[in-house]
Design a protein around this motif. Sequence first.
Motif, PDB file in Angstrom:
ATOM      1  N   ALA A 296       0.824  -1.211   0.000  1.00  0.00           N
ATOM      2  CA  ALA A 296       0.000   0.000   0.000  1.00  0.00           C
ATOM      3  C   ALA A 296       0.857   1.261   0.000  1.00  0.00           C
ATOM      4  N   ASP A 297       0.211   2.389  -0.365  1.00  0.00           N
ATOM      5  CA  ASP A 297       0.891   3.689  -0.276  1.00  0.00           C
ATOM      6  C   ASP A 297       1.185   4.017   1.174  1.00  0.00           C
ATOM      7  N   VAL A 298       0.230   3.702   2.033  1.00  0.00           N
ATOM      8  CA  VAL A 298       0.412   3.922   3.467  1.00  0.00           C
ATOM      9  C   VAL A 298       0.031   2.636   4.192  1.00  0.00           C
ATOM     10  N   ILE A 299       0.871   2.224   5.124  1.00  0.00           N
ATOM     11  CA  ILE A 299       0.599   1.018   5.905  1.00  0.00           C
ATOM     12  C   ILE A 299       0.474   1.427   7.366  1.00  0.00           C
ATOM     13  N   LEU A 300      -0.717   1.238   7.923  1.00  0.00           N
ATOM     14  CA  LEU A 300      -0.963   1.544   9.329  1.00  0.00           C
ATOM     15  C   LEU A 300      -1.094   0.226  10.087  1.00  0.00           C
ATOM     16  N   ALA A 301      -0.821   0.250  11.376  1.00  0.00           N
ATOM     17  CA  ALA A 301      -0.970  -0.961  12.181  1.00  0.00           C
ATOM     18  C   ALA A 301      -1.658  -0.608  13.487  1.00  0.00           C
ATOM     19  N   GLU A 302      -2.479  -1.532  13.980  1.00  0.00           N
ATOM     20  CA  GLU A 302      -3.103  -1.325  15.286  1.00  0.00           C
ATOM     21  C   GLU A 302      -2.112  -1.693  16.382  1.00  0.00           C
TER      22      GLU A 302
ATOM     23  N   GLY B  45      10.993   0.438  10.581  1.00  0.00           N
ATOM     24  CA  GLY B  45      10.683   1.180   9.364  1.00  0.00           C
ATOM     25  C   GLY B  45       9.744   0.489   8.407  1.00  0.00           C
ATOM     26  N   MET B  46       8.962  -0.483   8.881  1.00  0.00           N
ATOM     27  CA  MET B  46       8.102  -1.237   7.980  1.00  0.00           C
ATOM     28  C   MET B  46       6.676  -0.699   7.897  1.00  0.00           C
ATOM     29  N   VAL B  47       6.241   0.025   8.922  1.00  0.00           N
ATOM     30  CA  VAL B  47       4.895   0.605   8.863  1.00  0.00           C
ATOM     31  C   VAL B  47       4.998   2.107   9.105  1.00  0.00           C
ATOM     32  N   ASP B  48       3.981   2.828   8.593  1.00  0.00           N
ATOM     33  CA  ASP B  48       4.031   4.280   8.692  1.00  0.00           C
ATOM     34  C   ASP B  48       3.656   4.789  10.066  1.00  0.00           C
ATOM     35  N   ALA B  49       2.726   4.096  10.715  1.00  0.00           N
ATOM     36  CA  ALA B  49       2.279   4.556  12.030  1.00  0.00           C
ATOM     37  C   ALA B  49       1.560   3.428  12.738  1.00  0.00           C
ATOM     38  N   VAL B  50       1.637   3.450  14.058  1.00  0.00           N
ATOM     39  CA  VAL B  50       0.793   2.582  14.882  1.00  0.00           C
ATOM     40  C   VAL B  50      -0.327   3.477  15.392  1.00  0.00           C
ATOM     41  N   VAL B  51      -1.560   3.098  15.077  1.00  0.00           N
ATOM     42  CA  VAL B  51      -2.688   3.995  15.309  1.00  0.00           C
ATOM     43  C   VAL B  51      -3.720   3.308  16.202  1.00  0.00           C
ATOM     44  N   ASP B  52      -4.097   3.980  17.283  1.00  0.00           N
ATOM     45  CA  ASP B  52      -5.173   3.471  18.135  1.00  0.00           C
ATOM     46  C   ASP B  52      -6.463   3.386  17.330  1.00  0.00           C
TER      47      ASP B  52
END
Lengths: 290, 278
Positions: A223-229, A264-271
């Motif tokens: 993906a262009d942006v990869i977010l993770a919980e 450096g594998m995901v853009d952000a960890v997001v609640d």
Amino acid sequence: MDRPNLPVIGRRNAAHPLAAPGPKLRPVAPAGTVECRGCGRRFVAARFEKHLRVCPDCGRHAVVPALNRAVQLADSATLKVVRFEIGDRDPLGFDDGVPYPSRVAEARQRTKLQETFVVARAAMGTVPVVLACMDFGFLGGSLGSAAGEQFARACDLAVAEGRALVAVCTSGGARMQEGIASLAQMARCSAGVVAVARAGLPYISILTDPCFGGVTASFAAQADVILAEPHARIGFAGGRVIEQASHDRLPDGFQTSEFLLAHGMVDAVVDRGVLRETIVRLLIGFSARS
Amino acid sequence: MNVSTDTAERERIAIEAVELARNPGRPRTLQVIAEAFTEWTELRGDRLFGDDRAVVGGPALLGSRWVMVIGQEKGTDALSRAVHNFGMPHPEGYRKAQRLMRTAEKFGMPVVCLVDTPAAHAGIGAEERGQAWAIAQSLITMLELRVPVVSAVLSEGGSGGALALALADRVLALENAVYTVAPPETCAAILYRDAGQRARAAAALRPGVATAYDIGLVDELIPEPMPGAHAHASLCVAALRGALIRHLDELCAKDIDVVLEERTRRYRRAGDGVAAPA
Ligand SMILES: [Zn+2]
């Protein structure tokens, strides 16, 4: 200050009839109480659902079924689930005591889903999107050929209607019962992602607990942006396999969202509580075309 | 024959096929490069972290055509197997392959990939450096590459670690090779929670390349004289060489836009075939 005009994605805008509100979908509200697996506290299920299945006490993010996830992410009353006509597959005629088609039928009955993905048209912050949400309850979110076809058609739909693609990923990996045909789905899904990219449409993936194998090693990571919980377990090989192969103790926090962020594998960890607004902000930015 | 001996017989045949594919005498990537290609210059490193010896590659002449040849090398003795990590690449291996593919594209060289891996390496460092991300990017690179790509499975094609070198315009395989979603040991661990049941997993998963051929993931099987390529390695390499040249001749005669469109269409339907009954 006046807000600028609402975002335009691809060739069509939010006023397109396909982005019009549909009947409001509500996931089945679970009855009774649920226990947080982080701290053990019990909640009335309906209240837990309202909290997006995040424990208000310890913050643990519980698994969200695909349809509930789609409802969580979509603008209110814009969600329209898309059902594709996809034939049943049993490429190997697999039978290890229980024939593979019976396992699929049983999963369908239990989850009320056609396959691993719930695909839907929706708007997010009025930006038209295609949501492709995986359900871990459907044979462990495994990537069989029908699931691969669902994802590829979700990509086709995004391209045909100029929508952004938002995929919520959770999977144990390949669908072993389909053998090599399951492996081929990594290629099929990648072809879908390439089509979305060629159309200049945004693609955001959200990695949720757990996400492994061929899903991580294809569309989840493309993906262009990869977010993770937070605290999701994410990787290629499973921790048990690695421990056996390497005879090393796994480092603390290995293969978690936070570990991937640090590497450096995901853009952000997001609640989960701010996941929707984070995606909306990105989609508006990517579709501004200023 | 009653049902239980029938099952036992099927498991014995399946595991023998896996053992045959793993015979150390089968032609390896470096042997194929040495015998089927000339003027090879090895190019090393991913320009990011390191050089993964499980993947080797560089420009070479195949007949009269310059190509970029990239392959997974398993090694041939205890030392070289350790050096090449038994053909199990780390992320650096896939990123080196991507780099070489982009170089090939720049100079209009077709790409030849030799697939020979039980699986991508499963380890702490591989995960830290994004094994899944590296494979995912290889799949994208191969879908986008504006030069013809031909891949050949030599002995073992296992998991996404093999597909990352096999998303090609034509995929060939030596007849006794296996091509699987995961090694039978891993499949058994997942399906039955017992890696020891690998024979049962092998019988159920039908790992032979004939299955991949039926499914449509492999286009041509290169025949191996009895008892197999381990006894006739050079003969099989020569047959493979002929097939590679024939497919490249066909692909290079086409407009690259047509090649790309066919590649996209093919993988959009990947895995739709059905295996012949066991
Ligand atoms: Zn809690």
